[in-house]
Design a protein around this motif. Structure first.
Motif, short mmCIF file in Angstrom:
data_model
loop_
_atom_site.label_atom_id
_atom_site.label_comp_id
_atom_site.label_asym_id
_atom_site.label_seq_id
_atom_site.Cartn_x
_atom_site.Cartn_y
_atom_site.Cartn_z
N SER A 245 36.82 45.81 65.94
CA SER A 245 37.56 45.00 65.01
C SER A 245 38.50 43.80 66.28
N TYR A 246 37.85 44.34 67.32
CA TYR A 246 39.08 42.98 68.39
C TYR A 246 38.02 42.27 68.83
N TRP A 247 36.84 41.83 68.41
CA TRP A 247 35.79 40.59 68.34
C TRP A 247 35.22 39.74 67.69
N ILE A 248 34.49 38.80 68.11
CA ILE A 248 34.90 37.83 66.85
C ILE A 248 34.01 36.75 67.82
N SER A 249 32.63 36.37 66.73
CA SER A 249 31.50 35.05 67.11
C SER A 249 31.05 35.09 65.79
N PRO A 250 30.52 33.97 66.00
CA PRO A 250 29.20 33.27 65.84
C PRO A 250 27.95 34.18 64.56
N ARG A 251 28.05 35.39 65.38
CA ARG A 251 26.90 36.23 65.17
C ARG A 251 27.28 37.20 64.22
N THR A 252 28.82 37.08 63.98
CA THR A 252 29.15 38.73 63.64
C THR A 252 30.14 38.54 62.41
N HIS A 253 30.42 37.00 62.37
CA HIS A 253 31.20 36.14 61.52
C HIS A 253 30.76 35.26 60.85
N GLY A 254 30.26 34.69 61.41
CA GLY A 254 29.52 33.64 60.34
C GLY A 254 30.39 32.60 60.57
N ASP A 255 30.88 31.69 58.86
CA ASP A 255 31.77 30.21 59.27
C ASP A 255 32.89 31.22 59.09
N PHE A 256 32.95 32.44 59.58
CA PHE A 256 34.89 33.00 59.70
C PHE A 256 35.21 33.19 61.30
N PHE A 257 34.33 32.24 61.84
CA PHE A 257 34.46 32.18 63.26
C PHE A 257 35.15 31.03 63.94
N TRP A 258 34.39 30.23 63.03
CA TRP A 258 34.41 28.74 63.46
C TRP A 258 36.24 27.94 62.81
N ALA A 384 40.76 42.84 55.67
CA ALA A 384 42.10 43.32 56.12
C ALA A 384 42.18 42.72 57.77
N LYS A 385 40.94 43.68 58.65
CA LYS A 385 41.02 43.85 59.89
C LYS A 385 40.46 42.02 60.57
N ASP A 386 39.59 41.33 59.64
CA ASP A 386 39.01 40.02 60.40
C ASP A 386 40.40 39.23 59.86
N LEU A 387 41.34 39.44 58.27
CA LEU A 387 42.14 38.66 58.34
C LEU A 387 43.29 38.86 59.28
N ALA A 388 43.40 39.57 59.60
CA ALA A 388 44.30 40.34 60.74
C ALA A 388 43.47 39.32 62.20
#
Length: 424
Positions: A245-258, A384-388
């Motif tokens: 949950s502490y990692w974010i990338s285009p592959r795991t989160h799509g547009d949310f990464f941008w 909720a973890k993504d909004l964090a």
């Protein structure tokens, strides 16, 4: 063709048609269920009252309270300990994804989010009283510990709050709700700057923060009306997922990464505001402005934040019709032009005029920011973890911005004194 072949082809066809639907549903907004009830304006205002408390705290703590407390308790090394306080505030952000992960799996009777809002605010309230005692009796190191716990609690509560709004507000009201959130955040900031900058002594800040917690929390609680998460639907805890949950990338989160990246760069740009006091002190033609830069900086911040709150109250609803990204583009373009404009003026009148433009365009961004993040969430049941992470983006931008602009100001505008040249 035989009956068995017909049945086989029918099953294959149903499977192919179902697969895109499943993916779409996985990426759908958390609140796109048509059964979700529409919320009245009063309930939306009540639900978002926590944003007022959050804006009040964050707008004034770093700018007004902590510098004075560092000087009060660590007079000989106040600069070092102010940096320590800000580092502690930054490190405390790391609790947010873990808190969001736990919130997504909470099966408490009052819902998934409110337990975190209530617990965080309770701990914050207790810490505020203890911090006042620590600063009164000059227990500096105790104060540092309590400050860390207080901001951890604030971040836990805010993580629950952002997840709560995305759960309760229907998709077609998200822009309006996001605008109210931005308005109340700006209003809290204005009240904090006015109260601590002009109306009361800084040592009274703890009482003001505590009163805000006590007053705003019941509004959010009453308006929430969360549904309990069925324990049979609760996903099990997995440490590897918490770490992920502490990692974010285009592959795991799509547009949310941008969204995360753009928000980080936005706050890097906004962080330049910390030098506005130096700008007024070193570049204004009127010596009254230059000699009283701190007062005029506070006035400018209040005017700008007020414009931000007024515009935010309208822009959120507009984004429900026009879309989120056009308003984001417009907002950032105007703010960039304001920064350019500051390079060519030397009077406070023009500073205020551009500050109004900046505040208004910032209000547009604040009104749309949360709604855009919710629309781009990668999962509808575990968000909720993504909004964090979305919240951490603001901290990263605010932290890294001065790391770039500070050395630039020193190199380009440095004169070997405490003042800076205009070209800086």
């Amino acid at each position: 063709m035989t009956s068995r072949e017909d049945q086989t082809l029918s099953l294959l066809s149903d499977s192919v048609q179902a697969q895109p639907h499943d993916r779409d549903e996985e990426a759908a907004e958390p609140n796109d269920d048509p059964a979700v009830e529409q919320l009245s304006t009063i309930r939306l205002l009540s639900l978002n009252m926590h944003a007022f408390n959050y804006g009040l705290f964050y707008a004034s703590v770093g700018v007004l309270l902590l510098p004075e407390e560092a000087l009060h308790m660590f007079e000989q090394e106040h600069a070092v300990f102010l940096a320590v306080m800000l580092v502690l505030a930054g490190v405390s952000q790391l609790v947010s994804p873990a808190a969001g992960y736990a919130s997504d799996r909470c099966t408490a009777a009052m819902g998934r989010r409110m337990p975190f809002v209530l617990f965080g605010n309770l701990v914050l309230f207790i810490c505020l009283g203890c911090m006042y005692l620590a600063r009164t009796y000059l227990y500096g190191y105790v104060y540092l510990f309590l400050l860390f716990i207080a901001i951890v609690a604030l971040n836990v509560a805010y993580t629950g709050f952002t997840g709560l709004v995305s759960d309760v507000v229907p998709a077609d009201q998200m822009g309006f709700a996001s605008g109210i959130m931005g308005t109340l955040t700006a209003l809290g900031a204005v009240v904090g700057l006015l109260a601590l900058g002009f109306w009361v002594e800084l040592e009274m800040a703890y009482g003001i923060y505590a009163i805000a917690v006590v007053v705003t929390t019941p509004f959010t609680w009453i308006a929430a009306r969360e549904r309990r998460l069925d324990p049979t639907e609760c996903k099990p805890y997995d440490f590897s997922e918490i770490k992920a949950s502490y990692w974010i990338s285009p592959r795991t989160h799509g547009d949310f990464f941008w969204v995360f990246v753009s928000r980080t760069f936005y706050y890097m740009g906004v962080s330049i505001q910390i030098y506005i006091l130096y700008y007024l002190r070193d570049t204004m033609e009127d010596p009254t402005i230059a000699d009283n830069a701190q007062t005029y900086t506070a006035i400018l911040c209040i005017i700008s934040q007020s414009a931000s709150g007024i515009v935010s109250s309208v822009a959120g609803g507009v984004s429900d019709t026009l879309g989120r990204k056009p308003l984001i583009y417009l907002s950032c373009t105007i703010m960039a032009l304001v920064y350019i404009g500051y390079c060519f003026i030397h009077t406070y009148t023009w500073v205020v005029a551009l500050g109004l433009c900046y505040g208004a365009s910032n209000g547009v961004y604040l009104a749309v920011d949360y709604a855009l993040a919710v629309e781009c969430l990668p999962r509808k049941d575990d968000h909720a973890k993504d909004l964090a992470l979305w919240g951490i983006a603001a901290f990263l931008g605010t932290m890294f911005g001065p790391c770039v602009t500070g050395p630039m100001l020193s190199v380009i505008g440095g004169q070997g004194t405490s003042h800076y040249a205009f070209r800086g």
